[in-house]
Design a protein around this motif. Structure first.
Motif, short mmCIF file in Angstrom:
data_model
loop_
_atom_site.label_atom_id
_atom_site.label_comp_id
_atom_site.label_asym_id
_atom_site.label_seq_id
_atom_site.Cartn_x
_atom_site.Cartn_y
_atom_site.Cartn_z
N ILE A 60 0.85 -1.20 0.00
CA ILE A 60 0.00 0.00 0.00
C ILE A 60 0.89 1.25 0.00
O ILE A 60 0.64 2.21 -0.74
N GLU A 61 1.95 1.21 0.80
CA GLU A 61 2.88 2.35 0.83
C GLU A 61 3.59 2.53 -0.52
O GLU A 61 3.88 3.65 -0.93
N ALA A 62 3.85 1.40 -1.18
CA ALA A 62 4.59 1.47 -2.45
C ALA A 62 3.80 2.19 -3.55
O ALA A 62 4.38 2.63 -4.55
N VAL A 63 2.49 2.34 -3.37
CA VAL A 63 1.69 3.05 -4.37
C VAL A 63 2.17 4.52 -4.48
O VAL A 63 2.21 5.10 -5.57
N TYR A 64 2.57 5.08 -3.34
CA TYR A 64 3.09 6.47 -3.37
C TYR A 64 4.37 6.55 -4.20
O TYR A 64 4.61 7.52 -4.91
N ASP A 65 5.18 5.49 -4.10
CA ASP A 65 6.42 5.47 -4.90
C ASP A 65 6.09 5.35 -6.39
O ASP A 65 6.77 5.95 -7.22
N SER A 66 5.06 4.58 -6.69
CA SER A 66 4.67 4.43 -8.11
C SER A 66 4.23 5.77 -8.68
O SER A 66 4.65 6.16 -9.78
N VAL A 67 3.39 6.49 -7.93
CA VAL A 67 2.95 7.81 -8.41
C VAL A 67 4.17 8.73 -8.56
O VAL A 67 4.31 9.43 -9.57
N ALA A 68 5.05 8.67 -7.57
CA ALA A 68 6.25 9.55 -7.60
C ALA A 68 7.09 9.26 -8.85
O ALA A 68 7.59 10.19 -9.49
N ARG A 69 7.22 7.98 -9.20
CA ARG A 69 7.99 7.63 -10.41
C ARG A 69 7.28 8.13 -11.67
O ARG A 69 7.91 8.60 -12.60
N LEU A 70 5.96 8.03 -11.67
CA LEU A 70 5.19 8.43 -12.86
C LEU A 70 5.36 9.91 -13.19
O LEU A 70 5.45 10.29 -14.35
N ILE A 71 5.40 10.74 -12.13
CA ILE A 71 5.40 12.19 -12.40
C ILE A 71 6.69 12.88 -11.94
O ILE A 71 6.78 14.11 -11.98
N ASN A 72 7.67 12.09 -11.50
CA ASN A 72 8.97 12.62 -11.08
C ASN A 72 8.87 13.56 -9.87
O ASN A 72 9.22 14.74 -9.97
N CYS A 73 8.37 13.04 -8.78
CA CYS A 73 8.34 13.84 -7.55
C CYS A 73 8.74 12.98 -6.37
O CYS A 73 9.11 11.80 -6.54
N HIS A 74 8.69 13.52 -5.17
CA HIS A 74 8.97 12.75 -3.96
C HIS A 74 7.67 12.16 -3.44
O HIS A 74 6.61 12.77 -3.57
N ARG A 75 7.75 10.98 -2.83
CA ARG A 75 6.52 10.32 -2.35
C ARG A 75 5.77 11.16 -1.32
O ARG A 75 4.56 11.09 -1.22
N ASN A 76 6.49 12.01 -0.59
CA ASN A 76 5.83 12.86 0.42
C ASN A 76 5.00 13.97 -0.22
O ASN A 76 4.26 14.69 0.47
N GLU A 77 5.17 14.14 -1.53
CA GLU A 77 4.41 15.18 -2.24
C GLU A 77 3.12 14.61 -2.86
O GLU A 77 2.44 15.31 -3.61
N VAL A 78 2.82 13.35 -2.53
CA VAL A 78 1.68 12.67 -3.16
C VAL A 78 0.58 12.39 -2.14
O VAL A 78 0.84 11.90 -1.04
N ALA A 79 -0.65 12.71 -2.52
CA ALA A 79 -1.83 12.28 -1.76
C ALA A 79 -2.63 11.37 -2.69
O ALA A 79 -2.79 11.66 -3.87
N ILE A 80 -3.12 10.25 -2.14
CA ILE A 80 -3.98 9.37 -2.94
C ILE A 80 -5.40 9.66 -2.49
O ILE A 80 -5.71 9.64 -1.29
#
Ligand code: PLP
Length: 391
Positions: A60-80
């Motif tokens: 579940i946590e790795a989903v933030y990493d996937s989004v971060a890879r998709l748009i080139n950002c840090h996982r802490n900058e992502v809200a699902i």
């Protein structure tokens, strides 16, 4: 990298005989995305939702990493979040607008976003202005530059509008926003999954997308990116015990990361499905996807152009996978219904979804097909042959 179309088609779980060209509405999930969700739902059914969440915490946590890879950002900058609109609204309504502030937006802006601008205009005395388009339909950068003054509080545009193949120059717009220190939001709902997104290249402060469209994820899930440098300037319009900590009887502290825009209860199967869909797209390669989508969409436009009663309504110099058209003497809804009867799925786009652009171009309701990389040339030919029979 090249596209292994057969392998990709083998991953489809769609009903045989159907042609799916509604990828701008909701696309088809690859088998692995479906399986990921089913597996989690089965786990929830066997051990309960909370234990399932604990057991699958790493994934579940790795989903933030996937989004971060998709748009080139840090996982802490992502809200699902639940969908693109929720993400967009949480960010937009956090902006501390003052009377007289100006919002600059695109002519082909999405209805829900524009309605929010109108609401803050009504309630806080903000002024909403559309940036003129170039002759080919994109946001005009020269006009944008000419509109900038110290009252411009926000530039907010839709990357790919809901009503056609236009691709707005989000990086060039972002360069202007950055140069003048203006807050910048990009609605990437229709571009995520078909066009490469790099938030640093785009220079945006906020970017939003949904799972179910070109990303081929589940319904009811999306994401919000908020640049770390602006996070502390944004106080979410709604908070709960997840987005904020209740530290004293009269005080709370917001979470330090972008999850301050989330809330406590979530559909974890959908989140996991989103992560799997993003990984699937990244494995193929967004550039490879973009090339195939662009090629197929161009082919479809060519085929449609050859039908005398059809008018292809897409604008823009570089067009993406959304292909819209109208037909003389037949309503779009009738065409859509006829296609559906023939097992070809498209959708319609009404003027109210992009009112400024629709009024400017005097658009009727349009037939909207969204072409994706798993579609085949034969499917596009079948669409056009069926459209011809409508005449
Ligand atoms: C350009 C654009 N932005 C935002 C949205 C809203 O997305 P969601 O339904 O996931 O909230 C849509 C949906 O069609 C869209 O086309």
């Amino acid at each position: 990298m090249s596209l292994n179309k057969q392998a990709i088609r083998d991953d489809l779980t769609s009903k045989p005989g159907y042609i799916h060209l509604d990828n701008a509405g909701a696309s088809l999930m690859p088998r692995c995305v479906l399986d990921t969700q089913v597996k989690h739902l089965q786990l929830e059914a066997s051990v309960g939702g909370y234990e399932a969440e604990r057991l699958e915490n790493q994934r579940i946590e790795a989903v933030y990493d996937s989004v971060a890879r998709l748009i080139n950002c840090h996982r802490n900058e992502v809200a699902i979040v639940e969908n693109a609109s929720v993400g967009w609204m949480m960010a937009f309504y956090s902006i501390p607008f003052e009377r007289g502030d100006r919002i600059l937006t695109a002519e082909a802006e999405y209805a829900s976003n524009y309605l929010a601008y109108l609401q803050v205009a009504r309630e806080r005395g903000v002024v909403v202005e559309t940036i003129p388009s170039t002759g080919s339909g994109e946001v005009c950068i020269e006009s944008l530059r000419a509109m900038i003054d110290d009252r411009v509080r926000l530039i907010s545009v839709t990357h790919v509008p809901t009503n056609g193949g236009l691709v707005n120059p989000v990086a060039a717009i972002g360069a202007v926003a950055r140069e003048h220190g203006i807050f910048y939001i990009v609605d990437a709902c229709q571009s995520a999954g078909q066009i490469d997104l790099d938030v640093d290249a785009i220079h945006c402060d906020v970017l939003t997308a949904t799972g179910r469209k070109f990303l081929r994820g589940p319904r009811g899930v999306g994401f919000l990116y908020v640049r770390s440098t602006v996070l502390d300037t944004l106080h979410p319009p709604m908070i709960d015990l997840f987005s904020a900590h209740w530290v004293a009887a009269d005080r709370y502290e917001l979470r330090a990361d972008a999850r301050r825009f989330e809330n406590w209860e979530n559909n974890y199967a959908a989140r996991l499905g989103l992560g799997r869909a993003i990984d699937y797209a990244l494995d193929i390669g967004i550039e490879v996807i973009e090339r195939e989508v662009t090629r197929l969409a161009a082919l479809l436009r060519d085929l449609l152009h050859a039908v005398p009663a059809v008018t292809v309504q897409d604008i823009g110099r570089h067009k993406c996978g959304i292909v819209t058209f109208s037909m003389a003497g037949i309503e779009a809804v009738e065409i859509e219904t006829y296609l559906r009867k023939n097992r070809i799925l498209v959708s319609v786009s009404s003027p109210a979804s992009t009112l400024i652009d629709a009024n400017r171009r005097q658009l009727p309701v349009l037939v909207r097909s969204g072409v994706h990389y798993f579609n085949t040339e034969a499917e596009l030919e079948a669409l056009v042959a069926t459209v011809k029979r409508c005449c």
